[in-house]
Design a protein around this motif. Sequence first.
Motif, short mmCIF file in Angstrom:
data_model
loop_
_atom_site.label_atom_id
_atom_site.label_comp_id
_atom_site.label_asym_id
_atom_site.label_seq_id
_atom_site.Cartn_x
_atom_site.Cartn_y
_atom_site.Cartn_z
N LEU A 35 30.54 37.67 33.36
CA LEU A 35 31.85 37.05 33.56
C LEU A 35 32.39 36.45 32.27
O LEU A 35 33.60 36.47 32.03
CB LEU A 35 31.76 35.98 34.65
N LYS A 36 31.51 35.96 31.41
CA LYS A 36 31.96 35.45 30.11
C LYS A 36 32.56 36.57 29.28
O LYS A 36 33.59 36.38 28.62
CB LYS A 36 30.81 34.79 29.36
N GLU A 37 31.90 37.74 29.29
CA GLU A 37 32.43 38.89 28.54
C GLU A 37 33.76 39.34 29.12
O GLU A 37 34.69 39.67 28.38
CB GLU A 37 31.42 40.04 28.55
N GLU A 38 33.86 39.37 30.44
CA GLU A 38 35.12 39.76 31.08
C GLU A 38 36.22 38.76 30.74
O GLU A 38 37.36 39.14 30.47
CB GLU A 38 34.92 39.84 32.59
N TYR A 39 35.88 37.49 30.72
CA TYR A 39 36.85 36.45 30.37
C TYR A 39 37.35 36.64 28.93
O TYR A 39 38.55 36.53 28.67
CB TYR A 39 36.24 35.07 30.54
N LYS A 40 36.43 36.94 28.01
CA LYS A 40 36.84 37.16 26.62
C LYS A 40 37.81 38.33 26.53
O LYS A 40 38.80 38.27 25.79
CB LYS A 40 35.62 37.43 25.75
N THR A 41 37.53 39.41 27.26
CA THR A 41 38.40 40.58 27.25
C THR A 41 39.78 40.24 27.80
O THR A 41 40.81 40.58 27.20
CB THR A 41 37.78 41.72 28.07
N LEU A 42 39.81 39.55 28.93
CA LEU A 42 41.09 39.19 29.54
C LEU A 42 41.85 38.19 28.67
O LEU A 42 43.08 38.26 28.58
CB LEU A 42 40.86 38.62 30.94
N GLN A 43 41.13 37.28 28.04
CA GLN A 43 41.79 36.31 27.16
C GLN A 43 42.42 37.02 25.96
O GLN A 43 43.53 36.69 25.55
CB GLN A 43 40.79 35.25 26.69
N ALA A 44 41.71 38.00 25.40
CA ALA A 44 42.27 38.76 24.28
C ALA A 44 43.51 39.52 24.73
O ALA A 44 44.50 39.61 23.99
CB ALA A 44 41.22 39.73 23.73
N TYR A 45 43.48 40.07 25.94
CA TYR A 45 44.64 40.79 26.48
C TYR A 45 45.85 39.85 26.62
O TYR A 45 46.95 40.17 26.19
CB TYR A 45 44.27 41.40 27.83
N THR A 46 45.62 38.69 27.20
CA THR A 46 46.73 37.75 27.38
C THR A 46 47.22 37.20 26.05
O THR A 46 48.41 36.98 25.87
CB THR A 46 46.35 36.59 28.32
N ASP A 47 46.32 37.00 25.11
CA ASP A 47 46.75 36.55 23.78
C ASP A 47 47.65 37.59 23.13
O ASP A 47 48.66 37.25 22.50
CB ASP A 47 45.54 36.28 22.88
N GLY A 48 47.30 38.87 23.29
CA GLY A 48 48.14 39.93 22.74
C GLY A 48 49.50 39.99 23.39
O GLY A 48 50.52 40.18 22.73
#
Length: 79
Positions: A35-48
Amino acid sequence: MGRLRDWLVNKYLPAWAVQTILEENKQLHGKLEHLKEEYKTLQAYTDGLEYALHRGTRIEINTTGGGLNGDRSAEGTDR
């Protein structure tokens, strides 16, 4: 707090219960890492997306499931 919990578990729980707790904790740590890895991916997506919206660039989201190199033959050629 960890030492107190460990002492209580070892003192008052039977061996099979301690083993069950350890196995469940191991599984939960695995899920947490996923879930931490998934959160990092989603956070990068929203940051973009936030960056693109701030700059005012055009955002095109592909919802057909074709991915980055999906089939675009059905789209028009005029843009």
